[in-house]
Motif scaffolding. Structure first.
Motif, PDB file in Angstrom:
ATOM      1  N   THR A  20      49.085  16.374 -19.742  1.00  0.00           N
ATOM      2  CA  THR A  20      49.271  15.466 -18.625  1.00  0.00           C
ATOM      3  C   THR A  20      48.835  16.156 -17.347  1.00  0.00           C
ATOM      4  O   THR A  20      48.953  17.357 -17.207  1.00  0.00           O
ATOM      5  CB  THR A  20      50.747  15.075 -18.468  1.00  0.00           C
ATOM      6  N   VAL A  21      48.314  15.379 -16.439  1.00  0.00           N
ATOM      7  CA  VAL A  21      47.941  15.906 -15.137  1.00  0.00           C
ATOM      8  C   VAL A  21      48.894  15.282 -14.128  1.00  0.00           C
ATOM      9  O   VAL A  21      49.235  14.107 -14.225  1.00  0.00           O
ATOM     10  CB  VAL A  21      46.472  15.569 -14.804  1.00  0.00           C
ATOM     11  N   ALA A  22      49.393  16.085 -13.217  1.00  0.00           N
ATOM     12  CA  ALA A  22      50.403  15.613 -12.271  1.00  0.00           C
ATOM     13  C   ALA A  22      49.903  14.427 -11.453  1.00  0.00           C
ATOM     14  O   ALA A  22      48.801  14.453 -10.943  1.00  0.00           O
ATOM     15  CB  ALA A  22      50.795  16.748 -11.339  1.00  0.00           C
ATOM     16  N   GLU A  23      50.727  13.425 -11.369  1.00  0.00           N
ATOM     17  CA  GLU A  23      50.463  12.258 -10.525  1.00  0.00           C
ATOM     18  C   GLU A  23      50.340  12.712  -9.069  1.00  0.00           C
ATOM     19  O   GLU A  23      51.224  13.404  -8.567  1.00  0.00           O
ATOM     20  CB  GLU A  23      51.628  11.271 -10.672  1.00  0.00           C
ATOM     21  N   GLY A  24      49.246  12.375  -8.421  1.00  0.00           N
ATOM     22  CA  GLY A  24      49.066  12.748  -7.025  1.00  0.00           C
ATOM     23  C   GLY A  24      48.910  14.241  -6.831  1.00  0.00           C
ATOM     24  O   GLY A  24      48.970  14.734  -5.714  1.00  0.00           O
ATOM     25  N   ALA A  27      53.771  17.783  -8.999  1.00  0.00           N
ATOM     26  CA  ALA A  27      54.726  17.526 -10.072  1.00  0.00           C
ATOM     27  C   ALA A  27      56.126  17.391  -9.487  1.00  0.00           C
ATOM     28  O   ALA A  27      56.507  18.155  -8.606  1.00  0.00           O
ATOM     29  CB  ALA A  27      54.679  18.667 -11.080  1.00  0.00           C
ATOM     30  N   ARG A  49      43.659  13.991  -6.772  1.00  0.00           N
ATOM     31  CA  ARG A  49      44.020  12.573  -6.910  1.00  0.00           C
ATOM     32  C   ARG A  49      42.788  11.715  -7.157  1.00  0.00           C
ATOM     33  O   ARG A  49      42.784  10.864  -8.030  1.00  0.00           O
ATOM     34  CB  ARG A  49      44.742  12.081  -5.651  1.00  0.00           C
ATOM     35  N   GLN A  52      41.299  12.422 -10.668  1.00  0.00           N
ATOM     36  CA  GLN A  52      42.054  11.827 -11.753  1.00  0.00           C
ATOM     37  C   GLN A  52      41.628  10.381 -11.986  1.00  0.00           C
ATOM     38  O   GLN A  52      41.397   9.948 -13.110  1.00  0.00           O
ATOM     39  CB  GLN A  52      43.561  11.886 -11.425  1.00  0.00           C
TER      40      GLN A  52
ATOM     41  N   ALA B  86      50.901  24.530 -15.499  1.00  0.00           N
ATOM     42  CA  ALA B  86      49.707  23.682 -15.600  1.00  0.00           C
ATOM     43  C   ALA B  86      49.978  22.327 -14.951  1.00  0.00           C
ATOM     44  O   ALA B  86      49.174  21.824 -14.160  1.00  0.00           O
ATOM     45  CB  ALA B  86      49.308  23.502 -17.060  1.00  0.00           C
ATOM     46  N   ARG B  87      51.137  21.739 -15.251  1.00  0.00           N
ATOM     47  CA  ARG B  87      51.489  20.429 -14.714  1.00  0.00           C
ATOM     48  C   ARG B  87      51.608  20.498 -13.193  1.00  0.00           C
ATOM     49  O   ARG B  87      51.110  19.635 -12.487  1.00  0.00           O
ATOM     50  CB  ARG B  87      52.784  19.925 -15.355  1.00  0.00           C
ATOM     51  N   ALA B  88      52.279  21.558 -12.701  1.00  0.00           N
ATOM     52  CA  ALA B  88      52.467  21.707 -11.253  1.00  0.00           C
ATOM     53  C   ALA B  88      51.133  21.863 -10.529  1.00  0.00           C
ATOM     54  O   ALA B  88      50.955  21.386  -9.414  1.00  0.00           O
ATOM     55  CB  ALA B  88      53.358  22.903 -10.965  1.00  0.00           C
ATOM     56  N   MET B  89      50.161  22.555 -11.182  1.00  0.00           N
ATOM     57  CA  MET B  89      48.858  22.770 -10.559  1.00  0.00           C
ATOM     58  C   MET B  89      47.935  21.571 -10.727  1.00  0.00           C
ATOM     59  O   MET B  89      46.880  21.498 -10.089  1.00  0.00           O
ATOM     60  CB  MET B  89      48.189  24.022 -11.139  1.00  0.00           C
ATOM     61  N   GLY B  90      48.316  20.642 -11.620  1.00  0.00           N
ATOM     62  CA  GLY B  90      47.464  19.475 -11.865  1.00  0.00           C
ATOM     63  C   GLY B  90      46.209  19.835 -12.640  1.00  0.00           C
ATOM     64  O   GLY B  90      45.160  19.235 -12.464  1.00  0.00           O
ATOM     65  N   ILE B  91      46.309  20.869 -13.502  1.00  0.00           N
ATOM     66  CA  ILE B  91      45.149  21.281 -14.309  1.00  0.00           C
ATOM     67  C   ILE B  91      45.515  21.285 -15.790  1.00  0.00           C
ATOM     68  O   ILE B  91      46.677  21.138 -16.159  1.00  0.00           O
ATOM     69  CB  ILE B  91      44.627  22.693 -13.909  1.00  0.00           C
ATOM     70  N   GLY B 167      45.069   9.452  -0.699  1.00  0.00           N
ATOM     71  CA  GLY B 167      45.672   9.765  -1.990  1.00  0.00           C
ATOM     72  C   GLY B 167      46.582   8.669  -2.463  1.00  0.00           C
ATOM     73  O   GLY B 167      46.562   8.292  -3.629  1.00  0.00           O
ATOM     74  N   ALA B 170      44.766   5.574  -3.778  1.00  0.00           N
ATOM     75  CA  ALA B 170      44.012   5.855  -5.005  1.00  0.00           C
ATOM     76  C   ALA B 170      44.878   5.638  -6.243  1.00  0.00           C
ATOM     77  O   ALA B 170      44.372   5.439  -7.331  1.00  0.00           O
ATOM     78  CB  ALA B 170      43.479   7.286  -4.986  1.00  0.00           C
ATOM     79  N   HIS B 171      46.202   5.666  -6.073  1.00  0.00           N
ATOM     80  CA  HIS B 171      47.073   5.505  -7.230  1.00  0.00           C
ATOM     81  C   HIS B 171      47.971   4.273  -7.163  1.00  0.00           C
ATOM     82  O   HIS B 171      48.903   4.163  -7.931  1.00  0.00           O
ATOM     83  CB  HIS B 171      47.920   6.757  -7.444  1.00  0.00           C
TER      84      HIS B 171
END
Lengths: 174, 174
Positions: A20-24, A27, A49, A52, B86-91, B167, B170-171
């Motif tokens: 999963t990739v953090a929303e925005g 996290a 963002r 994604q 990984a989740r916190a970095m969005g990668i 941002g 975009a979501h």
């Protein structure tokens, strides 16, 4: 535009590997410390963002932003070499090798050996690659317009000016 | 602040491998085609320009933006696991593995096996890592201020607001 999920090549992407990739880009429940104050990190978050959203839209073709940039550059610069592509993208040669390898596996790009220099391969799009790039460019323009549409015309012009200004001064000193 | 180039670990970086990165993210004589019109690409270019400057300033410690982000997150979130990082970095997880491996080689980060789950290692900074992060954070704040200084206070606030706005929308759709 025609989407053909059945012809989609199997190249692993974070989502396909079940990650999963953090929303925005942020996290929940994580302390980002001083990162949240930094302009550089805010730019990075905005980019994640947008990226994604881009990935979701490009899913049927396995196109990522660097792959799209590489294909566009290869189309617009006839006979481009790998080193030139890396320089144009502002990335390391090893990164460009990775991107071109993926694009070759996908059947979008081919390397032709140069008659003057056997070691230097000039890059070109395959006919399938050219077809995909046309479709993807249309989608990306639409995606970029959608993201931009969150800002008024005046705000878009402001953002463009601020980003230009930021970049110029970052390099005005030795 | 003390800079100790003699203790600098030998981790390859684009510049050290003799590769050049395009000034301002744009190479002269290259046709960028529709890329130049895209907001997403303008954001990317601004980021490359800032990143390049950042790399020069962080050279004595082999710190890159992702390595700095990872170290900051590890410091501020006790017992963080690789997947959480990984989740916190969005990668992707594979990207986080790469970053943590480099930081371990540099002697900045260590993995300790969890008593409850043998496979999950919790990450922490070494004392050298904590020391380096303090020095680097000071430099990065200065670097970020220098880049930001190309904009007036009002322009900085404008840029912050525009990036946030970008941002969020975009979501805002599924």
């Amino acid at each position: 535009m025609s989407v053909r999920p059945s012809s989609r090549p199997k190249i692993p992407r974070p989502q396909r590997r079940g990650e999963t990739v953090a929303e925005g880009g942020l996290a929940p429940g994580v302390d980002y410390g001083p990162l949240t104050d930094l302009l550089g990190y805010r730019l990075r978050r905005a980019q994640i963002r947008i990226y994604q959203d881009f990935l979701d839209a490009m899913d049927p073709w396995s196109i990522t932003p660097p792959r799209f940039s590489a294909m566009t550059l290869i189309r617009h610069n006839t006979g481009m070499k790998l080193t030139e592509l890396a320089r144009a993208m502002g990335i390391a040669r090893s990164g460009a090798v990775e991107v071109v390898d993926s694009l070759e596996k996908l059947g979008y790009v081919q390397r032709a050996s140069s008659p003057t220099d056997k070691r230097a391969h000039s890059l070109s799009l395959t006919s399938r690659g050219a077809e995909v790039l046309d479709e993807v460019t249309t989608l990306i323009r639409r995606h970029d317009e959608k993201v931009s549409a969150s800002l008024s015309e005046m705000e878009q012009a402001q953002l463009r000016d601020l980003l230009e200004k930021l970049g110029q001064v970052a390099h005005s000193h030795p």
